[in-house]
Design a protein around this motif. Structure first.
Motif, PDB file in Angstrom:
ATOM      1  N   ASN A   1       0.855  -1.183   0.000  1.00  0.00           N
ATOM      2  CA  ASN A   1       0.000   0.000   0.000  1.00  0.00           C
ATOM      3  C   ASN A   1       0.888   1.229   0.000  1.00  0.00           C
ATOM      4  OD1 ASN A   1      -2.616  -1.455   0.498  1.00  0.00           O
ATOM      5  ND2 ASN A   1      -1.462  -2.100   2.289  1.00  0.00           N
ATOM      6  N   PHE A   2       0.516   2.206  -0.821  1.00  0.00           N
ATOM      7  CA  PHE A   2       1.343   3.403  -0.979  1.00  0.00           C
ATOM      8  C   PHE A   2       0.494   4.649  -0.845  1.00  0.00           C
ATOM      9  CE2 PHE A   2       3.239  -0.020  -3.414  1.00  0.00           C
ATOM     10  CZ  PHE A   2       4.561   0.020  -2.997  1.00  0.00           C
ATOM     11  N   GLU A   3       1.145   5.718  -0.382  1.00  0.00           N
ATOM     12  CA  GLU A   3       0.499   7.022  -0.281  1.00  0.00           C
ATOM     13  C   GLU A   3       1.412   8.086  -0.848  1.00  0.00           C
ATOM     14  OE1 GLU A   3      -0.509   7.659   3.825  1.00  0.00           O
ATOM     15  OE2 GLU A   3      -2.156   6.222   3.742  1.00  0.00           O
ATOM     16  N   CYS A   4       0.779   9.117  -1.366  1.00  0.00           N
ATOM     17  CA  CYS A   4       1.477  10.267  -1.925  1.00  0.00           C
ATOM     18  C   CYS A   4       0.465  11.407  -1.913  1.00  0.00           C
ATOM     19  CB  CYS A   4       1.924   9.911  -3.345  1.00  0.00           C
ATOM     20  SG  CYS A   4       2.563  11.258  -4.319  1.00  0.00           S
ATOM     21  N   LYS A   5       0.933  12.621  -2.009  1.00  0.00           N
ATOM     22  CA  LYS A   5       0.021  13.760  -1.969  1.00  0.00           C
ATOM     23  C   LYS A   5      -1.060  13.660  -3.059  1.00  0.00           C
ATOM     24  CE  LYS A   5      -0.099  18.776  -2.192  1.00  0.00           C
ATOM     25  NZ  LYS A   5       0.665  20.008  -2.395  1.00  0.00           N
ATOM     26  N   ASN A   6      -0.657  13.273  -4.259  1.00  0.00           N
ATOM     27  CA  ASN A   6      -1.600  13.225  -5.376  1.00  0.00           C
ATOM     28  C   ASN A   6      -1.953  11.806  -5.837  1.00  0.00           C
ATOM     29  OD1 ASN A   6      -1.659  16.077  -5.630  1.00  0.00           O
ATOM     30  ND2 ASN A   6       0.315  15.992  -6.657  1.00  0.00           N
ATOM     31  N   ASP A   7      -1.523  10.820  -5.091  1.00  0.00           N
ATOM     32  CA  ASP A   7      -1.744   9.448  -5.538  1.00  0.00           C
ATOM     33  C   ASP A   7      -1.664   8.512  -4.346  1.00  0.00           C
ATOM     34  OD1 ASP A   7      -2.039   7.274  -7.307  1.00  0.00           O
ATOM     35  OD2 ASP A   7       0.115   7.128  -7.675  1.00  0.00           O
TER      36      ASP A   7
END
Length: 149
Positions: free
Chosen positions: A74-80
């Motif tokens: 699982n990944f997180e990013c500001k725009n994704d």
């Protein structure tokens, strides 16, 4: 005698190559992950169907075959944000028609609400659940296809 040894050596190498393709080799490692992304413990599937499929894969074994191993990143990013689901089956994966119906419904292809992409090769299945312009998904797709093709 030399011919027999050579044949046994070739068989050993081919089996080693087949068995060395594990889920861990398919996963994105920290060096491959763009700086703006971080790993998350939260399931970040875009659609509920993808998350439910991962959580309850055994329920679908009659349609897909028996799971040998599964894992998720699982990944997180500001725009994704999103999830990559990895599955290894005991036999070659043959449930693509069922899975596409489960994930995409009547559309029979990815949509904004159900953007999941799938790739199956042999006994491996990978599902990417990201928005369509995900940089991380593109990196992962390239890696997976390079390893499994």
């Amino acid at each position: 005698m030399k011919v027999t040894i050579c044949i046994l050596f070739i068989i050993l190498i081919s089996h080693t190559t087949l068995f060395s393709q594990t889920i861990d080799k398919l996963k994105i490692d920290n060096a491959e992950m763009p700086k703006e992304y971080s790993i998350s413990e939260t399931l970040n599937c875009i659609s509920i169907q993808a998350c439910m499929f991962y959580k309850q894969t055994d329920m679908y074994s009659i349609f897909l075959g028996k799971i040998k191993n599964k894992s998720i990143q699982n990944f997180e990013c500001k725009n994704d944000s999103g999830s990559i689901m990895y599955f290894e089956f005991e036999e070659d994966f043959k449930g693509e028609g069922f899975l596409t119906g489960l994930l995409w419904g009547q559309a029979k292809k990815p949509t904004t609400e159900h953007p999941e992409q799938i790739f199956a090769k042999g006994d491996f299945l990978v599902i990417w659940s990201f928005n369509s312009k995900s940089e991380l998904q593109k990196i992962s797709e390239n890696k997976v296809k390079q390893i499994l093709n």
